[in-house]
Scaffold this motif. Sequence first.
Motif, PDB file in Angstrom:
ATOM      1  N   GLN A 140      -2.747  -3.076   6.996  1.00  0.00           N
ATOM      2  CA  GLN A 140      -1.627  -2.300   6.740  1.00  0.00           C
ATOM      3  C   GLN A 140      -0.945  -1.933   5.674  1.00  0.00           C
ATOM      4  O   GLN A 140      -0.316  -1.690   4.608  1.00  0.00           O
ATOM      5  CB  GLN A 140      -1.137  -2.211   8.133  1.00  0.00           C
ATOM      6  CG  GLN A 140       0.545  -1.703   7.985  1.00  0.00           C
ATOM      7  CD  GLN A 140       1.294  -1.371   8.885  1.00  0.00           C
ATOM      8  OE1 GLN A 140       0.462  -2.343   9.918  1.00  0.00           O
ATOM      9  NE2 GLN A 140       2.865  -1.618   9.255  1.00  0.00           N
ATOM     10  N   GLU A 141      -1.075  -3.393   4.889  1.00  0.00           N
ATOM     11  CA  GLU A 141      -0.507  -3.563   3.712  1.00  0.00           C
ATOM     12  C   GLU A 141      -0.982  -2.738   2.553  1.00  0.00           C
ATOM     13  O   GLU A 141      -0.536  -2.616   1.541  1.00  0.00           O
ATOM     14  CB  GLU A 141      -0.383  -5.253   3.398  1.00  0.00           C
ATOM     15  CG  GLU A 141      -2.050  -5.598   3.110  1.00  0.00           C
ATOM     16  CD  GLU A 141      -2.405  -6.288   4.433  1.00  0.00           C
ATOM     17  OE1 GLU A 141      -3.170  -6.803   4.442  1.00  0.00           O
ATOM     18  OE2 GLU A 141      -1.919  -5.762   5.623  1.00  0.00           O
ATOM     19  N   GLN A 190       0.141   1.506   2.269  1.00  0.00           N
ATOM     20  CA  GLN A 190       1.502   2.182   1.347  1.00  0.00           C
ATOM     21  C   GLN A 190       0.229   2.215  -0.468  1.00  0.00           C
ATOM     22  O   GLN A 190       0.557   3.178  -0.704  1.00  0.00           O
ATOM     23  CB  GLN A 190       1.943   1.406   1.436  1.00  0.00           C
ATOM     24  CG  GLN A 190       3.553   2.075   0.877  1.00  0.00           C
ATOM     25  CD  GLN A 190       3.994   2.791   1.682  1.00  0.00           C
ATOM     26  OE1 GLN A 190       3.596   3.311   2.640  1.00  0.00           O
ATOM     27  NE2 GLN A 190       4.717   4.338   1.068  1.00  0.00           N
ATOM     28  N   SER A 214      -2.568  -3.752  -4.520  1.00  0.00           N
ATOM     29  CA  SER A 214      -1.642  -3.798  -4.193  1.00  0.00           C
ATOM     30  C   SER A 214      -0.645  -2.972  -5.353  1.00  0.00           C
ATOM     31  O   SER A 214       0.183  -2.783  -5.200  1.00  0.00           O
ATOM     32  CB  SER A 214      -0.936  -4.632  -3.610  1.00  0.00           C
ATOM     33  OG  SER A 214      -1.453  -5.271  -2.629  1.00  0.00           O
ATOM     34  N   LEU A 260       2.930   4.935   9.011  1.00  0.00           N
ATOM     35  CA  LEU A 260       3.648   4.614   7.676  1.00  0.00           C
ATOM     36  C   LEU A 260       3.848   6.172   6.864  1.00  0.00           C
ATOM     37  O   LEU A 260       2.764   6.701   7.576  1.00  0.00           O
ATOM     38  CB  LEU A 260       2.379   3.758   6.751  1.00  0.00           C
ATOM     39  CG  LEU A 260       2.833   2.172   6.628  1.00  0.00           C
ATOM     40  CD1 LEU A 260       1.034   1.988   5.707  1.00  0.00           C
ATOM     41  CD2 LEU A 260       3.295   1.855   6.646  1.00  0.00           C
ATOM     42  N   ARG A 261       4.925   6.364   6.154  1.00  0.00           N
ATOM     43  CA  ARG A 261       4.796   8.228   5.771  1.00  0.00           C
ATOM     44  C   ARG A 261       5.220   7.976   3.941  1.00  0.00           C
ATOM     45  O   ARG A 261       5.355   6.987   3.393  1.00  0.00           O
ATOM     46  CB  ARG A 261       6.150   8.178   6.272  1.00  0.00           C
ATOM     47  CG  ARG A 261       6.305   8.724   7.640  1.00  0.00           C
ATOM     48  CD  ARG A 261       7.508   9.406   7.700  1.00  0.00           C
ATOM     49  NE  ARG A 261       7.606   9.404   9.558  1.00  0.00           N
ATOM     50  CZ  ARG A 261       6.815  10.439  10.477  1.00  0.00           C
ATOM     51  NH1 ARG A 261       6.337  11.115  10.216  1.00  0.00           N
ATOM     52  NH2 ARG A 261       6.474  10.596  11.271  1.00  0.00           N
ATOM     53  N   PRO A 262       4.527   8.786   3.949  1.00  0.00           N
ATOM     54  CA  PRO A 262       4.663   9.135   2.357  1.00  0.00           C
ATOM     55  C   PRO A 262       5.484   9.297   1.261  1.00  0.00           C
ATOM     56  O   PRO A 262       6.567   9.314   2.252  1.00  0.00           O
ATOM     57  CB  PRO A 262       3.658  10.225   1.405  1.00  0.00           C
ATOM     58  CG  PRO A 262       3.776  11.098   3.138  1.00  0.00           C
ATOM     59  CD  PRO A 262       4.021  10.508   4.286  1.00  0.00           C
ATOM     60  N   GLN A 306       0.717   5.943  -1.985  1.00  0.00           N
ATOM     61  CA  GLN A 306       1.234   6.264  -3.458  1.00  0.00           C
ATOM     62  C   GLN A 306       0.159   6.461  -4.348  1.00  0.00           C
ATOM     63  O   GLN A 306       0.929   7.434  -5.434  1.00  0.00           O
ATOM     64  CB  GLN A 306       2.062   4.964  -3.986  1.00  0.00           C
ATOM     65  CG  GLN A 306       3.284   4.407  -2.621  1.00  0.00           C
ATOM     66  CD  GLN A 306       4.157   3.555  -2.735  1.00  0.00           C
ATOM     67  OE1 GLN A 306       3.421   2.561  -3.903  1.00  0.00           O
ATOM     68  NE2 GLN A 306       4.972   3.337  -2.418  1.00  0.00           N
ATOM     69  N   GLU A 320      -1.526  10.098  -3.304  1.00  0.00           N
ATOM     70  CA  GLU A 320      -0.059  11.410  -3.427  1.00  0.00           C
ATOM     71  C   GLU A 320       0.011  12.519  -4.358  1.00  0.00           C
ATOM     72  O   GLU A 320       0.055  14.141  -4.184  1.00  0.00           O
ATOM     73  CB  GLU A 320       0.839  10.766  -3.223  1.00  0.00           C
ATOM     74  CG  GLU A 320       2.355  12.063  -2.907  1.00  0.00           C
ATOM     75  CD  GLU A 320       3.531  11.111  -2.296  1.00  0.00           C
ATOM     76  OE1 GLU A 320       4.102  11.888  -1.456  1.00  0.00           O
ATOM     77  OE2 GLU A 320       3.533   9.795  -2.307  1.00  0.00           O
TER      78      GLU A 320
END
Length: 273
Positions: free
Chosen positions: A213-214, A217, A127, A271-273, A221, A224
Amino acid sequence: MSLNGQQLESVKNFIFWVSLIGLFVVIGFISVFVIQSSRLGWHFSENPDAYLNFGLLIGALLTPIIALSSVLLLWMTLKVQMEELRKSNESLQKTVESSESLVKQEKDLFELRLLQQNLLSNSDYISSLNSEMFAISDESYDPVTGTFNGRESFEVLKQFNALFDPKGDSKRFSEALQFDHNGKLKRHLKSIRSFGIDLIRYHECGGSLRHIQELLQPLMQATEPFYKHTMNLMRMAKTHKLEHLITQLASLHEKILIAIQQSDKRDFEVLRP
């Protein structure tokens, strides 16, 4: 080998028809013999040799029929045995495949649990991937005072996600690599790769992304920029021998996107970037 009902019925029918044909041949021969005997005035002989010759004649007629029947029965038996052997082999093959499938399922389940445990146990670190601080050169240099924004230090700390310009400028990332004397940034990139590989493998083993799921993201990121600006970063990475690592990070981002698309949308929010 045991015969099934249809095969047993076929053998019975074959034996019946062969026996019936043989019986008709014998009866027909005897009938012709009796008729011809009446017309020609033949009578039963009192000489035993005559009956011996007659028996040899009947045997000569029946022997080919019996021999042919034996050959046909042997052929049918071999055919039935080959069919039974084929079915046994197919059954054995299915059993082996089923056993291998069970072993693979057990192996995948064990690996799935280990991957999920590893990802969840490192959830705090994952995270914070994008908030990890790295040093770059201070851009607030004042030529009058000869200092950087009133400080003598020429370094400033930036978060990992701030090292990449949205337009693809990799200057800050290059500077961070130049100031990465203790290899912290390279180790950070390898950690992102390691967690990304574990996540993809977790999905391939049948794990639900809803359960982690957490963690998606921050991993998305973190990977990406390498997916969007691979060419710009590759030109810079050659100096630091990071071409292979950056290519892997770009590929991982694409695989994570594909994994999300393949997930069950009924119980997972994409989830979307």
